[in-house]
Write a protein that holds these residues in place. Structure first.
Motif, PDB file in Angstrom:
ATOM      1  N   ALA A   2      15.218   8.096 -20.081  1.00 28.27           N
ATOM      2  CA  ALA A   2      13.851   7.701 -20.404  1.00 28.27           C
ATOM      3  C   ALA A   2      13.472   8.218 -21.788  1.00 28.27           C
ATOM      4  O   ALA A   2      14.010   9.211 -22.270  1.00 28.27           O
ATOM      5  N   LYS A   3      12.527   7.537 -22.391  1.00 28.18           N
ATOM      6  CA  LYS A   3      12.001   7.936 -23.684  1.00 28.18           C
ATOM      7  C   LYS A   3      10.859   8.921 -23.449  1.00 28.18           C
ATOM      8  O   LYS A   3       9.991   8.673 -22.614  1.00 28.18           O
ATOM      9  N   HIS A   4      10.868  10.047 -24.172  1.00 29.42           N
ATOM     10  CA  HIS A   4       9.846  11.083 -24.020  1.00 29.42           C
ATOM     11  C   HIS A   4       9.249  11.433 -25.374  1.00 29.42           C
ATOM     12  O   HIS A   4       9.922  11.336 -26.402  1.00 29.42           O
ATOM     13  N   THR A   5       7.997  11.881 -25.362  1.00 27.62           N
ATOM     14  CA  THR A   5       7.301  12.287 -26.578  1.00 27.62           C
ATOM     15  C   THR A   5       6.748  13.690 -26.387  1.00 27.62           C
ATOM     16  O   THR A   5       6.130  13.980 -25.364  1.00 27.62           O
ATOM     17  N   ILE A   6       6.977  14.544 -27.381  1.00 26.84           N
ATOM     18  CA  ILE A   6       6.485  15.924 -27.347  1.00 26.84           C
ATOM     19  C   ILE A   6       5.564  16.127 -28.545  1.00 26.84           C
ATOM     20  O   ILE A   6       5.911  15.769 -29.670  1.00 26.84           O
ATOM     21  N   SER A   7       4.408  16.729 -28.299  1.00 25.95           N
ATOM     22  CA  SER A   7       3.481  17.105 -29.362  1.00 25.95           C
ATOM     23  C   SER A   7       3.594  18.607 -29.579  1.00 25.95           C
ATOM     24  O   SER A   7       3.388  19.388 -28.650  1.00 25.95           O
ATOM     25  N   VAL A   8       3.926  19.000 -30.806  1.00 32.86           N
ATOM     26  CA  VAL A   8       4.118  20.410 -31.142  1.00 32.86           C
ATOM     27  C   VAL A   8       3.095  20.809 -32.195  1.00 32.86           C
ATOM     28  O   VAL A   8       2.980  20.153 -33.232  1.00 32.86           O
ATOM     29  N   LEU A   9       2.358  21.880 -31.936  1.00 35.34           N
ATOM     30  CA  LEU A   9       1.442  22.449 -32.915  1.00 35.34           C
ATOM     31  C   LEU A   9       2.087  23.727 -33.425  1.00 35.34           C
ATOM     32  O   LEU A   9       2.471  24.600 -32.627  1.00 35.34           O
ATOM     33  N   ALA A  10       2.253  23.830 -34.759  1.00 38.11           N
ATOM     34  CA  ALA A  10       2.954  24.969 -35.342  1.00 38.11           C
ATOM     35  C   ALA A  10       2.297  25.385 -36.652  1.00 38.11           C
ATOM     36  O   ALA A  10       1.605  24.593 -37.290  1.00 38.11           O
ATOM     37  N   MET A  61      13.272  21.614 -23.120  1.00 32.57           N
ATOM     38  CA  MET A  61      13.023  21.607 -24.571  1.00 32.57           C
ATOM     39  C   MET A  61      11.620  22.129 -24.882  1.00 32.57           C
ATOM     40  O   MET A  61      11.444  22.886 -25.838  1.00 32.57           O
ATOM     41  N   CYS A  62      10.618  21.765 -24.088  1.00 34.62           N
ATOM     42  CA  CYS A  62       9.254  22.267 -24.300  1.00 34.62           C
ATOM     43  C   CYS A  62       9.216  23.784 -24.134  1.00 34.62           C
ATOM     44  O   CYS A  62       8.590  24.489 -24.937  1.00 34.62           O
ATOM     45  N   LYS A  63       9.894  24.306 -23.116  1.00 33.04           N
ATOM     46  CA  LYS A  63       9.940  25.759 -22.902  1.00 33.04           C
ATOM     47  C   LYS A  63      10.604  26.462 -24.089  1.00 33.04           C
ATOM     48  O   LYS A  63      10.131  27.498 -24.549  1.00 33.04           O
ATOM     49  N   GLN A  64      11.707  25.900 -24.559  1.00 27.38           N
ATOM     50  CA  GLN A  64      12.418  26.496 -25.690  1.00 27.38           C
ATOM     51  C   GLN A  64      11.578  26.435 -26.971  1.00 27.38           C
ATOM     52  O   GLN A  64      11.563  27.388 -27.753  1.00 27.38           O
ATOM     53  N   LEU A  65      10.875  25.326 -27.187  1.00 29.68           N
ATOM     54  CA  LEU A  65      10.023  25.198 -28.372  1.00 29.68           C
ATOM     55  C   LEU A  65       8.919  26.262 -28.363  1.00 29.68           C
ATOM     56  O   LEU A  65       8.621  26.858 -29.395  1.00 29.68           O
ATOM     57  N   ARG A  66       8.325  26.499 -27.199  1.00 30.06           N
ATOM     58  CA  ARG A  66       7.235  27.476 -27.093  1.00 30.06           C
ATOM     59  C   ARG A  66       7.692  28.893 -27.424  1.00 30.06           C
ATOM     60  O   ARG A  66       6.880  29.739 -27.781  1.00 30.06           O
ATOM     61  N   ASP A  70       6.061  30.919 -34.685  1.00 32.52           N
ATOM     62  CA  ASP A  70       5.171  29.991 -35.383  1.00 32.52           C
ATOM     63  C   ASP A  70       4.858  28.717 -34.606  1.00 32.52           C
ATOM     64  O   ASP A  70       4.097  27.888 -35.079  1.00 32.52           O
ATOM     65  N   VAL A  71       5.447  28.519 -33.420  1.00 29.27           N
ATOM     66  CA  VAL A  71       5.067  27.372 -32.585  1.00 29.27           C
ATOM     67  C   VAL A  71       3.929  27.830 -31.676  1.00 29.27           C
ATOM     68  O   VAL A  71       4.070  28.776 -30.912  1.00 29.27           O
ATOM     69  N   ILE A  72       2.790  27.175 -31.783  1.00 28.08           N
ATOM     70  CA  ILE A  72       1.604  27.530 -31.006  1.00 28.08           C
ATOM     71  C   ILE A  72       1.635  26.845 -29.640  1.00 28.08           C
ATOM     72  O   ILE A  72       1.338  27.448 -28.620  1.00 28.08           O
ATOM     73  N   SER A  73       1.991  25.552 -29.627  1.00 32.15           N
ATOM     74  CA  SER A  73       2.083  24.822 -28.363  1.00 32.15           C
ATOM     75  C   SER A  73       3.113  23.708 -28.478  1.00 32.15           C
ATOM     76  O   SER A  73       3.388  23.213 -29.572  1.00 32.15           O
ATOM     77  N   ALA A  74       3.665  23.326 -27.341  1.00 34.51           N
ATOM     78  CA  ALA A  74       4.608  22.212 -27.249  1.00 34.51           C
ATOM     79  C   ALA A  74       4.349  21.541 -25.908  1.00 34.51           C
ATOM     80  O   ALA A  74       4.651  22.113 -24.863  1.00 34.51           O
ATOM     81  N   GLU A  75       3.756  20.361 -25.946  1.00 32.77           N
ATOM     82  CA  GLU A  75       3.351  19.670 -24.723  1.00 32.77           C
ATOM     83  C   GLU A  75       3.919  18.261 -24.674  1.00 32.77           C
ATOM     84  O   GLU A  75       3.812  17.517 -25.649  1.00 32.77           O
ATOM     85  N   PRO A  76       4.487  17.876 -23.538  1.00 36.43           N
ATOM     86  CA  PRO A  76       4.930  16.481 -23.394  1.00 36.43           C
ATOM     87  C   PRO A  76       3.709  15.559 -23.275  1.00 36.43           C
ATOM     88  O   PRO A  76       2.694  15.943 -22.692  1.00 36.43           O
ATOM     89  N   LEU A  77       3.797  14.381 -23.852  1.00 40.52           N
ATOM     90  CA  LEU A  77       2.750  13.369 -23.726  1.00 40.52           C
ATOM     91  C   LEU A  77       3.235  12.323 -22.726  1.00 40.52           C
ATOM     92  O   LEU A  77       4.381  11.878 -22.811  1.00 40.52           O
ATOM     93  N   GLU A  78       2.385  11.936 -21.801  1.00 45.03           N
ATOM     94  CA  GLU A  78       2.752  10.922 -20.816  1.00 45.03           C
ATOM     95  C   GLU A  78       2.568   9.538 -21.418  1.00 45.03           C
ATOM     96  O   GLU A  78       1.521   9.235 -21.979  1.00 45.03           O
TER      97      GLU A  78
END
Length: 159
Positions: A2-10, A61-66, A70-78
């Motif tokens: 499946a195709k997934h999208t992650i939003s990362v604030l850094a 991947m979201c857990k590893q990004l967090r 300097d990474v503030i948040s990493a959340e998958p977008l539905e």
């Protein structure tokens, strides 16, 4: 897959993008697209990462990004709760005789002509990736000279 999208604030600092992309490389995970730009918060950047994979891989991947500095948040977008767009520029072979037909197609897809040359036109397309791919299929017979795409940028819909 499946195709997934992650939003990362850094933090907007040198080396952050390298650490993020290095994490994906070390895990053997290919990013389908990556867009980065200023966010709503001063001194912060937002990265939108699109990838193919299993749900479990997305969570990992979201857990590893967090965990990255300097990474503030990493959340998958539905997919069903987000708005996603891609910008694409296409330089197309367009002899004067073929232009009315090409311009009709451009109008139907709500694109715009941003440059006209003697034998070519450059069009700007903004929309979801599937729409952009469909337009490319229709334009191929005319002769695509060059394509550049931004990759998807996305956010959750309003409440």
């Amino acid at each position: 897959m499946a195709k997934h999208t992650i939003s990362v604030l850094a933090s907007d600092k040198p080396g952050v993008l390298q650490r993020v992309s290095g994490l994906f490389a070390r895990r053997g995970c290919n990013m389908e697209s990556l867009t980065v730009g200023a966010s709503e918060q001063e001194g912060m950047s937002r990265m939108i990462i699109v990838l193919d994979g299993e749900e479990r891989m997305l969570e990992q991947m979201c857990k590893q990004l967090r965990k990255l500095i300097d990474v503030i948040s990493a959340e998958p977008l539905e997919r069903r709760r987000m708005v996603a767009r891609e910008l694409m520029l296409v330089k197309l072979r367009a002899e004067p005789a073929a232009r009315p037909e090409i311009f009709g197609m451009i109008e139907a897809f709500r694109c715009s002509v941003v440059d006209v040359g003697l034998r070519s036109v450059v069009i700007q397309v903004s929309g979801d990736t599937d729409k952009n791919d469909a337009l490319l299929q229709l334009l191929r017979p005319y002769g695509i000279l060059e394509i550049t795409r931004t990759g998807e940028t996305a956010m959750n819909r309003g409440e």
